[in-house]
Design a protein around this motif. Sequence first.
Motif, mmCIF file in Angstrom:
data_model
loop_
_atom_site.group_PDB
_atom_site.id
_atom_site.type_symbol
_atom_site.label_atom_id
_atom_site.label_comp_id
_atom_site.label_asym_id
_atom_site.label_seq_id
_atom_site.Cartn_x
_atom_site.Cartn_y
_atom_site.Cartn_z
ATOM 1 N N ALA A 45 57.990 12.928 72.550
ATOM 2 C CA ALA A 45 56.747 13.588 72.120
ATOM 3 C C ALA A 45 56.613 13.522 70.600
ATOM 4 O O ALA A 45 55.543 13.198 70.065
ATOM 5 C CB ALA A 45 56.737 15.039 72.600
ATOM 6 N N VAL A 46 57.728 13.803 69.891
ATOM 7 C CA VAL A 46 57.703 13.732 68.428
ATOM 8 C C VAL A 46 57.348 12.320 67.980
ATOM 9 O O VAL A 46 56.537 12.120 67.072
ATOM 10 C CB VAL A 46 59.075 14.135 67.847
ATOM 11 C CG1 VAL A 46 59.133 13.856 66.356
ATOM 12 C CG2 VAL A 46 59.340 15.596 68.111
ATOM 13 N N ALA A 47 57.941 11.321 68.639
ATOM 14 C CA ALA A 47 57.724 9.932 68.239
ATOM 15 C C ALA A 47 56.261 9.540 68.408
ATOM 16 O O ALA A 47 55.678 8.894 67.535
ATOM 17 C CB ALA A 47 58.615 9.004 69.062
ATOM 18 N N ILE A 48 55.646 9.940 69.529
ATOM 19 C CA ILE A 48 54.248 9.562 69.748
ATOM 20 C C ILE A 48 53.347 10.264 68.741
ATOM 21 O O ILE A 48 52.500 9.624 68.095
ATOM 22 C CB ILE A 48 53.824 9.894 71.189
ATOM 23 C CG1 ILE A 48 54.538 8.942 72.151
ATOM 24 C CG2 ILE A 48 52.323 9.791 71.350
ATOM 25 C CD1 ILE A 48 54.213 9.186 73.587
ATOM 26 N N THR A 49 53.557 11.574 68.557
ATOM 27 C CA THR A 49 52.728 12.307 67.593
ATOM 28 C C THR A 49 52.930 11.744 66.193
ATOM 29 O O THR A 49 51.960 11.428 65.487
ATOM 30 C CB THR A 49 53.132 13.796 67.595
ATOM 31 O OG1 THR A 49 53.468 14.179 68.914
ATOM 32 C CG2 THR A 49 52.006 14.650 67.072
ATOM 33 N N GLY A 50 54.187 11.618 65.773
ATOM 34 C CA GLY A 50 54.476 11.128 64.439
ATOM 35 C C GLY A 50 53.979 9.709 64.231
ATOM 36 O O GLY A 50 53.415 9.384 63.186
ATOM 37 N N GLY A 51 54.195 8.856 65.231
ATOM 38 C CA GLY A 51 53.774 7.459 65.109
ATOM 39 C C GLY A 51 52.270 7.349 64.960
ATOM 40 O O GLY A 51 51.765 6.597 64.133
ATOM 41 N N LEU A 69 65.965 11.165 66.440
ATOM 42 C CA LEU A 69 65.518 10.184 67.431
ATOM 43 C C LEU A 69 64.008 10.003 67.362
ATOM 44 O O LEU A 69 63.486 8.888 67.414
ATOM 45 C CB LEU A 69 65.913 10.642 68.836
ATOM 46 C CG LEU A 69 67.405 10.686 69.152
ATOM 47 C CD1 LEU A 69 67.636 11.323 70.497
ATOM 48 C CD2 LEU A 69 67.974 9.291 69.134
ATOM 49 N N GLY A 70 63.291 11.130 67.229
ATOM 50 C CA GLY A 70 61.822 11.070 67.196
ATOM 51 C C GLY A 70 61.323 10.347 65.963
ATOM 52 O O GLY A 70 60.424 9.503 66.045
ATOM 53 N N LEU A 71 61.915 10.652 64.790
ATOM 54 C CA LEU A 71 61.423 10.037 63.560
ATOM 55 C C LEU A 71 61.661 8.538 63.561
ATOM 56 O O LEU A 71 60.789 7.754 63.192
ATOM 57 C CB LEU A 71 62.094 10.678 62.350
ATOM 58 C CG LEU A 71 61.603 12.093 62.029
ATOM 59 C CD1 LEU A 71 62.295 12.614 60.782
ATOM 60 C CD2 LEU A 71 60.097 12.106 61.830
#
Lengths: 233, 223
Positions: free
Chosen positions: B31-37, B95-97
């Motif tokens: 979720a972090v990866a999609i939002t951040g990306g 992992l998300g970043l």
Amino acid sequence: MSDAFWQSVDLSTFWEYRQVLLAGLWFNVYVFACSATVALAVGLAAALLRVNRSWPFRWIGTVHVELFRNAPDYIMVVWVHFVLPLLLGALIGRRLEIHPFVSAVIALGFVYSGYFAETFRAGIQAIPVGHVEAARACGMADRLILRRIILPQVVRRMLPEAVNQFVSLFKATTIVSLIAVPDLMYQVSMVIATEMRPLPLYTGAALTYFAVIYFVATGVRLLSERWRNKIYA
Amino acid sequence: MSNWERLVWNQQGVLLQGLGVTVEVCLIAFAVAITGGLTLCLIRTYFPPLRFAAIVLIEFFRATPIFVQLVWIAYVWPELFGWPNSFFTAGWLALGLQSSGYLAETFRAGIEGVARGHREAGYSVGMSPLLVFQRIVMPQAVLTVSPSIVNQFTVIVKSSTLISVITVQDLMFQAMKLVNVWYEPIEILTVTAGIYIVMVFLVSTAGKMLADLLRRRYGLAAA
């Protein structure tokens, strides 16, 4: 807070240990070079199995690719380091010790051979059938066709994708520190254990890896593009 | 085969608990990866004042090994920013970043892949830029990049093994703990490796099926 900030930007501790750390970085390069060689050789073999005419070979190739492409590299490194010597030792009937460096090279080489096999396969299958048929009509043997017609074209086609995978492989070499291969991360944690100053050292390690990977990768991409263009033109 | 029973079957509670933590961390990180990306990509494409900062962040996340980022975020960030305050948070954050850097580039490829004519057609019927983005660009971009997004999830699962190093009690951590208790790594590590391989295999198969479905239904090639 600002104190911590200056502490982590102040890289003088990092610089003080530059010789040890540089030696560690060389170990990264060394592990990278060896496992890249393994990955390319095993990957090519697996790709050739996958495009083989008889199904048992194709099946072995597919299992190899799916097994290693889906395996996390850390657990493979740990598995090769702790389990493989025991299994091989039981097989030959005596105690066996594998040097951490060798375990790291085997594990990373095999994991990345899965990725390289797919890249090779895509490159092989992208070659028009006519080229192979033409070579066969001239009376070339299968091995000669592979060497003179297929591989030279495959290498050019797969180069951009292969560069990406080399970058991933180099990044993966950082985890070999976890089985005590003395690479940069290992040396960093050793220095931290004596100096008790994790902030500048971890920051320095992150920046060093970033600089090395970013600039080398950009440079290699540029060179490989230029080479490809020159040959295609 | 009593070894398997003693070392693996009787420890299933611990291993399943670890598996639960792994799944939890991976989902949060995804979720972090999609939002951040998406944020990074939008800033890079549509907001020139911060473009340079976004590019630096994307390149930094992409060019730094996950293990290095992980220990850096876990040990340096708390002193530097006062956050993350637990290793669990540091784990999913790292992992998300890392994946947000990759996903930002994937989203950008998807947005740039939308044919110019589509956008111009939208403008010529009087749509505002926001509406063009919302109705024309975004739906097409999301469809073309969705297989790559699923692939990025497999990368997250694979990298998640490393959070055991900063003592997050995931599957890998529990497996290594059992190894250190019994000193009999063969069964435990093989089963753990098997679990991870099956997990990643299922996710990547789902990604492949999704790509095939999109190609069949909408005639889209994977980005």
